[in-house]
Design a protein around this motif. Structure first.
Motif, mmCIF file in Angstrom:
data_model
loop_
_atom_site.group_PDB
_atom_site.id
_atom_site.type_symbol
_atom_site.label_atom_id
_atom_site.label_comp_id
_atom_site.label_asym_id
_atom_site.label_seq_id
_atom_site.Cartn_x
_atom_site.Cartn_y
_atom_site.Cartn_z
ATOM 1 N N ALA A 1 -8.568 -7.540 -9.402
ATOM 2 C CA ALA A 1 -7.151 -7.327 -9.689
ATOM 3 C C ALA A 1 -6.719 -5.957 -9.200
ATOM 4 O O ALA A 1 -5.603 -5.786 -8.688
ATOM 5 N N PHE B 1 -7.955 -4.226 -6.622
ATOM 6 C CA PHE B 1 -7.759 -4.334 -5.168
ATOM 7 C C PHE B 1 -6.436 -5.015 -4.866
ATOM 8 O O PHE B 1 -5.647 -4.567 -4.051
ATOM 9 N N PHE B 2 -6.234 -6.133 -5.537
ATOM 10 C CA PHE B 2 -5.044 -6.927 -5.249
ATOM 11 C C PHE B 2 -3.784 -6.106 -5.485
ATOM 12 O O PHE B 2 -2.890 -6.060 -4.642
ATOM 13 N N TYR C 1 -3.182 -3.260 -2.850
ATOM 14 C CA TYR C 1 -2.765 -3.660 -1.513
ATOM 15 C C TYR C 1 -1.492 -4.498 -1.548
ATOM 16 O O TYR C 1 -0.760 -4.543 -0.569
ATOM 17 N N ALA C 2 -1.218 -5.120 -2.679
ATOM 18 C CA ALA C 2 0.067 -5.801 -2.802
ATOM 19 C C ALA C 2 1.186 -4.772 -2.813
ATOM 20 O O ALA C 2 2.205 -4.933 -2.130
ATOM 21 N N ARG D 1 1.065 -1.843 -1.569
ATOM 22 C CA ARG D 1 1.156 -1.258 -0.245
ATOM 23 C C ARG D 1 1.952 -2.169 0.692
ATOM 24 O O ARG D 1 2.810 -1.715 1.442
ATOM 25 N N GLY D 2 1.671 -3.464 0.629
ATOM 26 C CA GLY D 2 2.391 -4.398 1.487
ATOM 27 C C GLY D 2 3.868 -4.448 1.143
ATOM 28 O O GLY D 2 4.730 -4.448 2.016
ATOM 29 N N LEU D 3 4.153 -4.470 -0.153
ATOM 30 C CA LEU D 3 5.553 -4.602 -0.565
ATOM 31 C C LEU D 3 6.358 -3.347 -0.251
ATOM 32 O O LEU D 3 7.470 -3.431 0.257
ATOM 33 N N PHE D 4 5.787 -2.186 -0.564
ATOM 34 C CA PHE D 4 6.604 -0.974 -0.517
ATOM 35 C C PHE D 4 6.181 -0.005 0.573
ATOM 36 O O PHE D 4 6.694 1.099 0.650
ATOM 37 N N GLY D 5 5.233 -0.386 1.403
ATOM 38 C CA GLY D 5 4.824 0.486 2.492
ATOM 39 C C GLY D 5 3.734 1.454 2.067
ATOM 40 O O GLY D 5 3.529 1.709 0.884
ATOM 41 N N ALA D 6 3.037 2.003 3.069
ATOM 42 C CA ALA D 6 1.881 2.849 2.780
ATOM 43 C C ALA D 6 2.252 4.314 2.597
ATOM 44 O O ALA D 6 1.430 5.115 2.206
ATOM 45 N N PHE E 1 0.428 3.983 -3.042
ATOM 46 C CA PHE E 1 -0.299 2.828 -3.594
ATOM 47 C C PHE E 1 -1.673 3.167 -4.139
ATOM 48 O O PHE E 1 -2.248 2.404 -4.900
ATOM 49 N N PHE E 2 -2.234 4.298 -3.753
ATOM 50 C CA PHE E 2 -3.575 4.636 -4.195
ATOM 51 C C PHE E 2 -3.550 5.577 -5.397
ATOM 52 O O PHE E 2 -4.591 5.991 -5.888
#
Lengths: 458, 592, 360
Positions: free
Chosen positions: C160, C162-163, C166-167, C169-174, C275-276
């Motif tokens: 969860a 990880f998910f 990266y979710a 990150r995908g949604l809001f950019g890195a 995201f991190f």
């Protein structure tokens, strides 16, 4: 157990039924396979030119197909691209983990470079294969192995991190490829700029990023001679790039006669910089050189002002922080940055506009332009050495490509005028020191606000 | 007890009850989930990023992912509920299809609303991936009206197909689904299969199966499908027979077959890298190194029950000891030994590290142990990274120029070469851990794992057992580290993040804790998968995370559980719980 | 087998002699090192007295952030007994969603004109987002595994985690997202001679306030009693009429809300999120929870504060005094060594376990 136990019963029955069905299927399958075999042959004969992707292997390996008569591949072999086939290049960048933005930014730079050419090179579409270098040695190894496994790949743009670059450059070099990095800066990968190759230098390795030694020297000269500061503190974050640059700065600063009162470090992921900044204040530094990245760079600049004794300290970053998401912050007002000299603002502005349009956000890191230049340098070299046949087949000789890249001179890029030396350092040696002021609230304005330009040997 | 489980699976299909009417609420719920999933994969940029990737005859991966949501959740909506012993299975038929259809329609409608939304409002400042290109993709470039028909219709159709899966007779369903999965795999991992074909000297297969622009050709897809369909169909019944044969085998017979299996495995291992080529060998090498660590951690966690989250420390110690002793680039002191000469020192360093970690944690239980060991893992990495120890270990710049592995007259350089020493060590270690499992100390570990005070009373020397587990685990990991250092040719502190410890732990649990075959399978899948998922670039950890959750939900005991573990985690309890829950729900429904 | 077992294979008292001796050596070395380092640091006069006081405040403020996240950790652990690795990501999601709310309010001008109202709105957004994520993760990844051994949900929580990373990150950019600054909170207060930066002061107050609220919730309310009952024994709690599922959802919701508060405070103090962001604070919060005695609410607070203080003061006091260069690079080493030492002296943490006794 409360519930009834039931015994398996009709197993034999089922098996028998299965086997009849199976025979039927086998017959059908044989029929279809036969039909398919026919179809398959047609497909291959239909392929234009009669020959698919032919690659002449490096010496020592068995060559399965004869090279075309007109073209004689060199000692590293060649890539032959049949009409309609794409020219493949690869990106080996850090696209996962905490430094993902470093790699993603560069991949975008490469993609824009491809778009600028309409996605085509010599009449062939350009195919970009993106691999993750994980910003680690093992990530660089697997990524590079995966890339070189495809004999059609001409060159690599990468890696993001020097740590990944060391093994990756060896693998690609042995496979005869070329690799251009937009963000490796370790002297070990090229040379010490005094004619001695670095311990990890490999033929075929290039970079558009600066060797740490140049940038460290430029920043030190500016701080010591132009600003007249004599007490410096350096902070790195444990990344080979930042550590190398911080140390290069420290060495130059001391050679010039200054004093490095504190050479310290933080860790990636740290957020509270106040304790370490208190140490800096206690050491009595006049300038803090912290060539690190976001987000740690944000914390240092932002929290430095809160520390008693650091109200007037000069904050000095490097190109790792020279990005839009960083300089928009108000706490960066007054900060100096070292970075590659940009030839003219307009080309870069255009690039940023394309970036915004394509990805919906401002550039997320600072090496996209290096990667963009790296890609364009590669394309230019390919165009220069490619042998194009009448039917559009393109031969790219690997050795010739390397030679062409080593011979790159006066290449106009976003990061300046690029000229490669014999160890693959191609970056424009001029370094600009720029400052963020109240009047320069965005990256283009900051880049234009040049206070000092350093030219080695000048 | 085991028989009950079998009996459930063997529930005859003949005894059917009329199926209940379509559960509209459930179908709509699954439809909403399908729609949200489709919106999600669109909004994270997956659909757009995968658009360029053709999988099967022009169908690109982007649409495949999008409509895949409809298929999966259509199936979920139509899937028959849990079958319970003593109850008759509901009849399957048009109602399942209808449930799938409804779910698909609802999902399509949700996605269509999303299309309308992004047409009306620009949300790109928040969601950078929601670009005009995405909208074009979702509307098939033809405007919202066409999109409504295509998305809702398409989702409905695919959902109905998904709903239809359970309707198929059992003996066709499994081969069908498996064969389709293989087609997908062939399409997705095109370059891997291409490499294998090249390595196996059958390059014409590549031209036969794949079309020039990428993706399976129609012919290729058909061949793969028919081939695997036939194979699954023909072997389905045999697998059962073989399994029951194995169950009834005498120990001596079984041992003989295990021996035969080992010989076959070794022969396969010997030729495998030649076929796989360098990249796939690389993946196997990496998996092998992780396998070594997993075998070690399996002793610590699986046998002895000591939850160690900082296992990477020993890996790092092995790698750095090797680097310092063998590399001419070692900063302070470089004896430039060979691997063989350095080996005793590596083992010694690892053993010392094992004691240093093991002794302070002797009195700690469970999660205290976990966090303290995690701390030791970080301590090791930070010390190797630090400016303080830079004169010895190179700090952030690491240690370069580690020579290739030499074993007597043999030199191992490429990924392909490394395959052999790595798997030779793996075999040795697998044997060691198998032998330990059945040894006196192994039984001591397991007694300790189950109940420490009782084990102590029964005469197990807990201190000795714990320290031995730590030391043996440390030595196995340090071998992994040593081979890793030689293989990569350089060591950087960056390679020893917490993530490594976590991955190793995940390997042994997903594989089946305490079970050696499980650990092997776990390592191959969990290290192999992210490498194979490289195709998915920045989405691979996202997919990895989803797979991890899914696998644990479906098979909490791991792929190949140890026999004892399977008993502990017995299915019956879960089944009874499920039964009880159903009863409760029924009672609640009746009451309201 | 090797040096290890050779040392450990001796019979009876001699072996215990080794272990005991080793532990005593560790203790003596630690005490000696701390004293030695501190002596040189303090007599060296590198840092002034005010700077030492500052370091203490910084440590307490950082510790308060850890403590806020640790409260959620400790609740879940106390009740369910497994490590919820995804909790750091729950915190991150609050901070991330909160950023967009803050950014929007900043654009409308409300952020500047009505800072406290806007902060309250953003706080609600953060709490809602984190609560939803926490409850969602529970529903999907943990509830089906209620009866499985605790290592299994540990793995799903890693999945969860990880998910979610990266979710997002995908949604809001890195890229790194910068929170707008709150002008009203510039500057510092003077509290008993300590200079406390206002944002930090708010974090400390919020952490203490949240801890008290949580303590009251668990100890004084009916829901709290249900939580404690579930923590003791799920089966028996069920038999006694406690709705176990609902109680557990409440635990996750409360933990999520705490993480949401931490998310906003993070935005205030550090002014940025990506995201991190959740990963490291998550681990630190877990460490705090263990340090204080896992499952113990007051312990989580104490553990957080101690951890923050050790991280902040330890490197300057001990390592720098021992002559270690770049001491702050090793602050996590100091923090984890402190954890080891505390647990060597007190194997169940500073305050001991509470919510449920005896979890093996």
């Amino acid at each position: 157990m409360l519930l009834p136990i039931r015994k398996r019963n009709k197993e034999d029955d089922v098996t028998r039924r299965h086997s009849t069905f199976w025979w039927a299927v086998l017959v059908v399958m044989a029929l279809i396979a036969a039909a398919c075999g026919g179809g398959g042959t047609t497909t291959t004969t239909q392929a234009p030119g009669g020959e698919m992707t032919t690659t002449t292997a490096a010496p020592g390996e068995t060559t399965t197909t004869q090279p075309t008569a007109e073209f004689e591949p060199g000692p590293l072999g060649a890539v032959t691209v049949a009409p309609g086939e794409p020219i493949k290049i690869a990106a080996l960048q850090a696209i996962s983990g905490a430094v993902a933005s470093l790699g993603e930014d560069q991949v975008r730079g490469i993609e824009i470079a491809i778009d600028d050419r309409g996605g085509e090179l010599l009449g062939h579409p350009i195919e970009l294969q993106v691999e993750d270098d994980g910003c680690s040695a093992e990530g660089g190894t697997t990524g590079a192995q995966r890339i070189v496994a495809d004999p059609q790949v001409v060159g690599i743009i990468g890696t993001s991190c020097s740590g990944a670059g060391v093994p990756a450059s060896q693998i690609m070099s042995e496979a005869g490829l070329v690799m251009i990095s937009g963000s490796n800066t370790s002297p070990a990968l090229t040379s010490d700029l005094a004619g001695n190759p670095g311990s990890a230098w490999q033929p075929g390795y290039f970079r558009t990023a600066h060797n740490d030694i140049i940038q460290g020297e430029a920043a030190a000269i500016f701080a010591y001679q132009e600003l007249g500061l004599t007490r410096a503190a350096t902070i790195h974050d444990g990344d080979p790039y930042t550590e190398g640059l911080a140390n290069a700065f420290g060495r130059s600063f001391q050679e010039l006669g200054g004093e490095v009162v504190l050479a310290t470090a933080i860790n990636k992921g740290d957020t509270d910089m106040r304790p370490v900044l208190t140490e800096v204040a206690a050491a009595g530094a006049e300038v803090i050189f912290f060539p690190i990245f976001q987000p740690e760079g944000d914390f240092i600049a932002q929290q430095a002002r809160e520390i008693a004794g650091l109200e007037d300290v000069v904050l000095f970053g490097a190109d790792g922080l020279l990005s839009d998401t960083y300089v928009v912050n108000e706490f960066t007002v007054g900060m100096y940055f070292s970075g590659p000299a940009s030839p003219e603002g307009s080309a870069y502005d255009e690039f940023v506009a394309k970036y915004q349009e394509k990805y919906g956000e401002a550039p997320i890191q600072s090496f996209h332009a290096h990667a963009y230049d790296a890609a364009n340098m590669l394309f230019a070299a390919i165009e220069q050495v490619a042998v194009v046949e009448d039917d559009g087949t393109v031969h790219i000789d690997r050795q010739a490509l390397r030679d062409a890249l080593y011979a790159t001179e006066g290449f106009q890029g976003l990061t300046g005028t690029l000229t490669c030396d014999e160890f693959g350092d191609c970056a424009d040696p001029r370094i600009d020191i720029v400052q963020r002021t109240e009047e320069t609230p965005d990256i283009a304005a900051v880049r234009a606000n040049v206070l000092f330009t350093y030219e080695p040997g000048a | 007890m085991a028989q009950t489980v079998d009996a459930r699976q063997a529930l005859p299909e003949r005894e059917l009850v009329p199926s209940p009417p379509v559960d509209l609420g459930a179908a709509v719920k699954w439809g909403l989930i399908a729609g949200m999933t489709a919106v999600f994969v669109s909004a994270i940029g997956m659909v757009q990023a995968f658009e360029v990737r053709s999988v099967v005859v022009g169908v690109d991966l982007g649409y495949l992912v999008l409509f895949g949501a409809a298929l999966v959740f259509g199936y979920a909506a139509a899937r028959p509920g849990e079958q319970l012993e003593g109850f008759l299975a509901p009849e399957r038929g048009v109602r399942n299809v209808a449930a799938g259809l409804i779910a698909g329609l609802v999902g399509g409608a949700v996605l269509w609303l999303f299309v309308l939304l992004i047409g009306a409002v620009d949300i790109r400042s928040v969601f950078p991936s929601v670009s005009p290109q995405l909208r074009d993709l979702l509307t098939f470039g033809r405007g919202a009206g066409f999109a409504a028909a295509a998305l809702i219709g398409g989702f409905g159709l695919v959902g109905a197909l998904g709903g239809g899966i359970p309707v198929l007779p059992e003996r066709i369903r499994a081969p069908l689904v498996n064969a389709l999965a293989w087609v997908l795999a062939f399409g997705l991992f095109e370059d891997l299969f291409a490499q294998i074909f090249r390595g196996a000297k059958v390059p014409f297969l590549e031209d036969l199966l794949y079309q020039p622009g990428g993706g399976l050709s129609l012919v290729g897809a058909l061949i793969v499908f028919v081939l695997f369909f036939a194979v699954y169909l023909s072997t389905a019944s045999r697998r059962e027979t073989v399994r029951s044969r194995i169950a009834t085998m005498s120990p001596s017979e079984r041992r003989r077959w295990v021996g035969v299996g080992l010989v076959v495995a070794i022969v396969i291992l010997a030729v495998l890298p030649q076929i796989l080529g360098n990249f796939l060998s690389e993946v196997f090498d990496l998996a092998g190194i992780f396998l070594m660590m997993a075998l070690g951690l399996n002793i610590v966690v699986g046998y002895a029950g000591l939850l160690d989250l900082g296992y990477v420390a020993f890996f790092a110690v092995g790698a750095y000891t090797t680097a310092v002793l063998t590399s001419p680039g070692s900063p302070r002191w470089s004896p430039e030994m060979t691997f063989v000469a350095a080996l005793p020192f590596i083992v010694l360093a690892a053993a010392m590290a094992g004691i240093m970690v093991g002794t302070p944690v002797l009195r700690m239980r469970g999660d205290y142990l976990a966090i303290v060991t995690l701390g030791f893992g970080e301590i090791a990495r930070l010390l190797f990274l630090s400016d303080w120890l830079k004169p010895y270990f190179g700090g952030a710049q690491g240690i370069l120029q580690i020579p290739p592995l030499e074993l007597g007259p043999l030199t191992f350089r490429s990924s392909l070469d490394f395959f052999y020493p790595i798997y030779a060590f793996v075999l040795v270690f697998a044997y060691v851990s198998w032998a330990l499992q059945n040894s006196r100390i192994g039984r001591g570990w397991m007694a300790m794992r189950e109940d420490e005070p009782v084990a102590e009373v029964m005469g197990v020397d807990v201190v000795k057992a714990k320290l031995t587990a730590f030391v043996i685990g440390a030595i196995l990991a340090s071998f992994g580290g040593a081979l890793f250092a030689h293989k990569i040719g350089s060591v950087f502190p960056h390679s020893f993040q917490i993530l490594v410890s976590i991955v190793v732990l995940v390997i042994i649990i997903v594989g089946g804790i305490g079970s050696i075959p499980g650990v092997v399978v776990g390592a191959l899948i969990l290290v192999g998968a992210p490498e194979l998922l490289r195709e998915f670039a920045e989405f691979r950890y996202l997919i990895y995370g989803v797979l991890l959750i899914f696998m644990m939900l479906k098979k909490p005991e791991g792929f190949i559980p140890s026999r004892q573990r399977a008993r502990e985690l017995h299915q019956e309890e879960m089944m009874q719980d499920a039964w009880l829950r159903k009863e409760e729900e029924a009672a609640a429904a009746a009451g309201s | 087998m090797t040096a290890a077992s050779a040392a450990a294979t001796g019979r009876g008292p001699s072996r215990f002699g080794f272990v005991k001796g080793f532990l005593w050596a560790v203790r003596i070395l630690a005490v000696f090192g701390i004293l030695w380092g501190s002596y040189f640091s303090i007599t060296g006069g590198r840092l002034s007295f005010d700077q030492w006081k500052d370091l203490m405040v910084f440590g307490v403020a950082q510790g308060s952030v850890y403590a806020l996240i640790a409260l959620g950790y400790t609740m879940v652990y106390g009740v369910l007994g497994f490590i919820n690795f995804a909790h750091g990501e729950v915190f991150m999601s609050g901070a991330m969603i909160g950023f967009f709310a803050a950014n929007y309010l900043n654009q409308t001008g409300l952020w500047a004109s009505q800072p406290f109202l806007s902060l309250f709105i953003v706080l609600l957004v953060c709490m809602t987002a984190s609560t939803l994520v926490a409850v969602g993760v529970e529903r999907v990844a943990y509830r089906p595994l209620r009866n499985a051994p605790r290592l299994i949900p540990l793995i799903t929580s890693i999945g969860a985690s990880f998910f979610l990373q990266y979710a997002f990150r995908g949604l809001f950019g890195a890229g790194v997202k910068s929170y707008p600054a709150v002008r009203a909170l510039d500057g510092a207060w003077n509290v008993l001679g300590f200079r406390v930066i206002k944002t930090q002061g708010i974090v400390i107050l919020a952490a203490v306030g949240m801890m008290v609220l949580l303590y009251l919730l668990v100890e004084r309310t009916k829901t709290g009693r249900a939580m404690r009952a579930v923590a003791e024994d799920q089966e028996i709690a069920r038999l006694m009429g406690v709705d176990v599922d609902r109680t557990i959802v409440t635990v996750f919701a409360v933990g999520g809300a705490m993480a949401g508060v931490a998310g906003l405070l993070w935005g205030l103090v550090f002014q940025q999120v990506f995201f991190f962001t959740g990963f490291l604070p998550g681990i630190k919060a877990f460490t705090s929870a263990v340090l204080g005695g896992i499952g113990n609410i007051v312990g989580a607070m104490v553990g957080g504060l101690v951890l923050g203080a050790v991280e902040s003061i330890g490197p300057s006091l001990v390592l720098a005094g021992l002559g270690v260069p770049a001491a702050h690079q090793l602050k996590d080493v100091v923090a984890f060594l402190a954890l080891v030492l505390v647990l060597v002296f007190r194997p169940t943490g500073i305050m001991g376990e509470r919510l449920a006794e005896e979890r093996a």
